[in-house]
Design an enzyme around this catalytic site. Structure first.
Site, PDB file in Angstrom:
ATOM      1  N   HIS A 198       0.811  -1.224   0.000  1.00 47.10           N
ATOM      2  CA  HIS A 198       0.000   0.000   0.000  1.00 47.10           C
ATOM      3  C   HIS A 198       0.840   1.267   0.000  1.00 47.10           C
ATOM      4  O   HIS A 198       0.394   2.306  -0.463  1.00 47.10           O
ATOM      5  CB  HIS A 198      -1.019  -0.043   1.141  1.00 47.10           C
ATOM      6  CG  HIS A 198      -2.137  -0.988   0.809  1.00 47.10           C
ATOM      7  ND1 HIS A 198      -2.152  -2.284   1.254  1.00 47.10           N
ATOM      8  CD2 HIS A 198      -3.212  -0.836   0.008  1.00 47.10           C
ATOM      9  CE1 HIS A 198      -3.218  -2.889   0.757  1.00 47.10           C
ATOM     10  NE2 HIS A 198      -3.879  -2.039   0.005  1.00 47.10           N
ATOM     11  N   GLU A 442     -10.896 -10.816  -4.872  1.00 49.27           N
ATOM     12  CA  GLU A 442      -9.508 -10.705  -4.420  1.00 49.27           C
ATOM     13  C   GLU A 442      -8.967 -12.022  -3.893  1.00 49.27           C
ATOM     14  O   GLU A 442      -7.786 -12.138  -3.599  1.00 49.27           O
ATOM     15  CB  GLU A 442      -9.405  -9.674  -3.291  1.00 49.27           C
ATOM     16  CG  GLU A 442      -9.849  -8.295  -3.705  1.00 49.27           C
ATOM     17  CD  GLU A 442      -9.666  -7.285  -2.591  1.00 49.27           C
ATOM     18  OE1 GLU A 442      -8.726  -6.500  -2.678  1.00 49.27           O
ATOM     19  OE2 GLU A 442     -10.467  -7.284  -1.640  1.00 49.27           O
ATOM     20  N   ASP A 466      -4.402  -8.194  -4.546  1.00 53.47           N
ATOM     21  CA  ASP A 466      -4.598  -9.285  -3.596  1.00 53.47           C
ATOM     22  C   ASP A 466      -4.819 -10.616  -4.294  1.00 53.47           C
ATOM     23  O   ASP A 466      -4.369 -11.651  -3.813  1.00 53.47           O
ATOM     24  CB  ASP A 466      -5.779  -8.967  -2.672  1.00 53.47           C
ATOM     25  CG  ASP A 466      -5.346  -8.029  -1.566  1.00 53.47           C
ATOM     26  OD1 ASP A 466      -4.303  -8.300  -0.950  1.00 53.47           O
ATOM     27  OD2 ASP A 466      -6.017  -7.017  -1.340  1.00 53.47           O
ATOM     28  N   CYS A 513      -9.450  -3.180 -10.659  1.00 51.61           N
ATOM     29  CA  CYS A 513      -8.978  -1.966  -9.980  1.00 51.61           C
ATOM     30  C   CYS A 513      -7.636  -2.168  -9.308  1.00 51.61           C
ATOM     31  O   CYS A 513      -7.162  -1.309  -8.572  1.00 51.61           O
ATOM     32  CB  CYS A 513     -10.013  -1.470  -8.975  1.00 51.61           C
ATOM     33  SG  CYS A 513     -10.278  -2.638  -7.635  1.00 51.61           S
TER      34      CYS A 513
HETATM   35  C1  PEP Z   1      -6.433  -4.988  -4.863  1.00 50.81           C
HETATM   36  O1  PEP Z   1      -6.250  -5.837  -3.992  1.00 50.81           O
HETATM   37  O2  PEP Z   1      -6.125  -5.148  -6.057  1.00 50.81           O
HETATM   38  C2  PEP Z   1      -7.031  -3.692  -4.507  1.00 50.81           C
HETATM   39  C3  PEP Z   1      -7.370  -2.825  -5.427  1.00 50.81           C
HETATM   40  O3  PEP Z   1      -7.168  -3.408  -3.187  1.00 50.81           O
HETATM   41  P1  PEP Z   1      -5.956  -2.940  -2.250  1.00 50.81           P
HETATM   42  O4  PEP Z   1      -4.754  -2.715  -3.107  1.00 50.81           O
HETATM   43  O5  PEP Z   1      -6.390  -1.693  -1.570  1.00 50.81           O
HETATM   44  O6  PEP Z   1      -5.818  -4.092  -1.327  1.00 50.81           O
HETATM   45 MG    MG Z   2      -7.117  -5.551  -2.086  1.00 50.42          MG
END
Ligand code: PEP
Ligand code: MG
Length: 590
Positions: A198, A442, A466, A513
């Site tokens: 993140h 995910e 994920d 996403c």
């Molecule tokens: C993902 O897991 O691809 C996602 C968009 O969520 P995050 O990166 O916030 O876990």
């Molecule tokens: Mg995620």
């Protein structure tokens, strides 16, 4: 003393080039365990006074924060700071830290960590629930003192430096990264993490170059005078470059900037393939203040609003009214374009001491996202959903659930939504009655069950960051297994195919996403597999638009089919690379 000229190969996680001097965050901060650095007897007085200075600064910050909260919120909400200030003043606590420095000859950071863990564990084992929860307060205050012990005060949202610098750290947590003032940072070079950690996601959303996987001892060795170049394309870190190297990088930076601005001038153009298919390009957002960037990049809406950042770097939790105002403002600013809000997804590397009640051995496999909300903090989910139901009347709102692995979770959320709607009706509060609800795909379980999820939801949003982590069994934040992080792996493509086909059978749409939505080599494969929308950081939209406009749907479908038939990630990626090199070579390396 400045380090000799050298180049280190690390891992690129956010594109761009940064050239500047160093701002070091020494030792891991936040909730992590610092290195057990030893000191000599001669250093004891200096270490004690360093600790006392950090303590005094912490007290000052807490008093200011208490005042700020009193001014802004109800005075009861400021009470938490009374408890925190008492802890800073507590002689028993400080005596334990001083013992660690004087007797065990540990540097202040580690002595503080030992004392904090000692007292936090004592409280964590108390039978009384209220007392048990004080363990989190102890860790919270300690992490603030720890931040103040380092030369950068992350918690105070300020960096003690006069000019913009490159942040070098062993570890940087998402809340620390989010707490930094963007205007003072040129880029990041961090030892731990990977492209989908993140912290890396935040660096991209700040539009700052970043690399991870630098040697863990390097932050300690660098000083403020060391000049650095971060190459966020190749992952190189150049320390104290010679004049020629620096000039070459300045040139590269200027060129990349020029190509980028040329592409950005195409923001008004439709993301349409050469044979006439439109692919929706949406933006990922982690802070409501950045909504202007979404408009500027020409995105069709917000495909992922990560709400956990509303919960970070603040005392207490945001209440219903506060969240309602944020969502309403965003919806109004989106002007009827879709806004997909993801419910709180803390856990994994997004740790929040206000929310978490226990530490976990494997937080990525723990009570994260919707699990935490349904199992332990239903109060947080209900507050958030009430705010969303009420804000929904101001625009085109969609809500999605993170970390779903069983249909039961969706059933539970639907039933909570029903109850909340009845509550709001009884209170006479305006709200939407048919909230568009989606799930994030995910986990492999969610992908394999896509056919079962599809009739229960309005859309899928594939979170590849994920999905890759859980499918490949690699920690997305661990730089040592980053080489295995291959979204083009046929196993991942196969799971995406399953989701798209299930969605088609049930007439719902699919978005991606995760970070791959902005990866120029992955875009043809995702679109060719039938994904309808790609959502990414606003800075990437221009490049992805160019990719889509450079090739036909037919070519992308062929590429996706060929990639699915490959037996490994490298071969699958090569299919897409060939297409990019043929149709859009200009997008490589910008
Ligand atoms: C993902 O897991 O691809 C996602 C968009 O969520 P995050 O990166 O916030 O876990
Ligand atoms: Mg995620």
């Amino acid at each position: 003393m400045a380090l000799p000229t050298q180049t280190i190969q690390a891992i690129a996680v956010s594109p761009g080039i940064a050239i500047g001097r160093t701002a070091r965050i020494t030792g891991p901060t936040g909730s992590l365990e610092p290195e057990p650095h030893k000191i000599t007897e001669d250093e004891i007085p200096a270490e004690l006074s360093r600790y006392n200075a950090a303590l005094a600064l912490t007290r000052k910050q807490l008093v200011e924060l208490r005042q700020e909260v009193r001014n802004k919120l109800r005075s009861q909400d400021a009470e938490i700071f009374d408890a925190h200030i008492m802890l800073v003043d507590d002689r028993t606590f400080s005596a334990e830290v001083e013992k660690g420095i004087r007797e065990k000859l540990f540097a202040a950071e580690y002595a503080l960590y030992l004392a904090s863990e000692h007292f936090a564990n004592v409280f964590a084992e108390m039978p009384d629930e209220y007392l048990r929860e004080r363990a989190a307060d102890i860790r919270d205050v300690s992490s603030r003192i720890l931040s103040n012990l380092t030369n950068i005060h992350v918690h105070g949202h300020e960096i003690d430096m006069d000019d913009r610098r490159i942040i070098v750290a062993h570890t940087l947590s998402p809340s620390e990264t989010a707490g930094l003032e963007t205007g003072k940072v040129l880029g990041f070079a961090v030892a731990t993490g990977s492209a989908t950690s993140h912290t890396a996601i935040l660096a991209r959303s700040m539009g700052l170059p970043a690399i991870v996987g630098i040697p863990p001892e390097l932050p300690e060795q660098l000083s403020a005078e060391d000049k650095l170049i971060i190459d966020g394309f190749s992952g190189k870190l150049v320390i104290n470059p010679d004049a020629r190297t620096e000039e070459a990088y300045r040139l590269k930076k200027a060129e990349a900037g020029q190509i980028r601005s040329r592409l950005e001038s195409e923001n008004e153009l439709r993301p349409e393939t050469t044979d006439g298919f439109i692919v929706q390009l949406a933006a990922n957002l982690d802070s409501p203040e950045k909504v202007e960037e979404v408009r500027r990049c020409g995105a069709s809406g917000i495909g992922l609003f990560r709400t956990e950042y509303l919960f970070m770097n603040r005392p207490g939790l945001p209440g219903e009214e506060e969240q309602f105002e944020v969502y309403k403002k965003l919806l109004v600013e989106c002007d009827n374009a879709p806004l997909i809000v993801r419910t709180l997804d803390v856990g994994g590397d997004k740790f929040n001491t206000n929310i978490y009640r226990a530490s976990e051995q494997n937080p990525f496999l723990g009570l994260r996202g919707i699990r935490l909300c349904l199992h332990e903090r239903r109060d947080i989910l209900e507050t958030q959903l009430r705010a969303l139901l009420r804000a929904g009347v101001f625009g085109n709102l969609k809500v999605m659930l993170p970390m779903v692995s069983s249909v039961r979770e969706v059933i539970e959320v639907r039933s909570i939504l029903e109850q909340l709607q009845q509550q709001l009706d009884a209170e006479g509060k305006e709200h939407v009655s048919n909230l568009s609800l989606g799930v994030m795909i995910e986990t492999p379980a969610a992908a394999l069950m896509a056919d079962r999820f599809a009739p229960m939801v309005d859309f899928f949003s594939i979170g590849t960051n994920d999905l890759v982590q859980y499918t490949m069994a690699i920690d997305r934040g661990n730089e040592r297994v980053a080489y295995l992080y291959r979204p083009s792996h046929p196993a991942i493509l196969e799971l995406i195919r399953l989701c798209v086909e299930a969605a088609q059978r049930h007439n719902i749409w699919v978005s991606v996403c995760g970070q791959v939505a902005a990866d120029v080599y992955m875009v043809p494969l995702l679109v060719g597999l039938g994904v309808h929308e790609l959502s990414m950081s606003p800075a990437s939209v221009a490049v992805v638009r160019r990719v889509i406009r450079s090739m036909s749907m037919y070519e992308m479908e062929q590429a996706a089919q060929a990639a699915l038939n490959c037996s490994n990630a490298t071969d699958a990626l090569a299919v897409s690379e060939a297409l990019i090199n043929l149709r859009a070579p200009e997008v490589v390396n910008i």
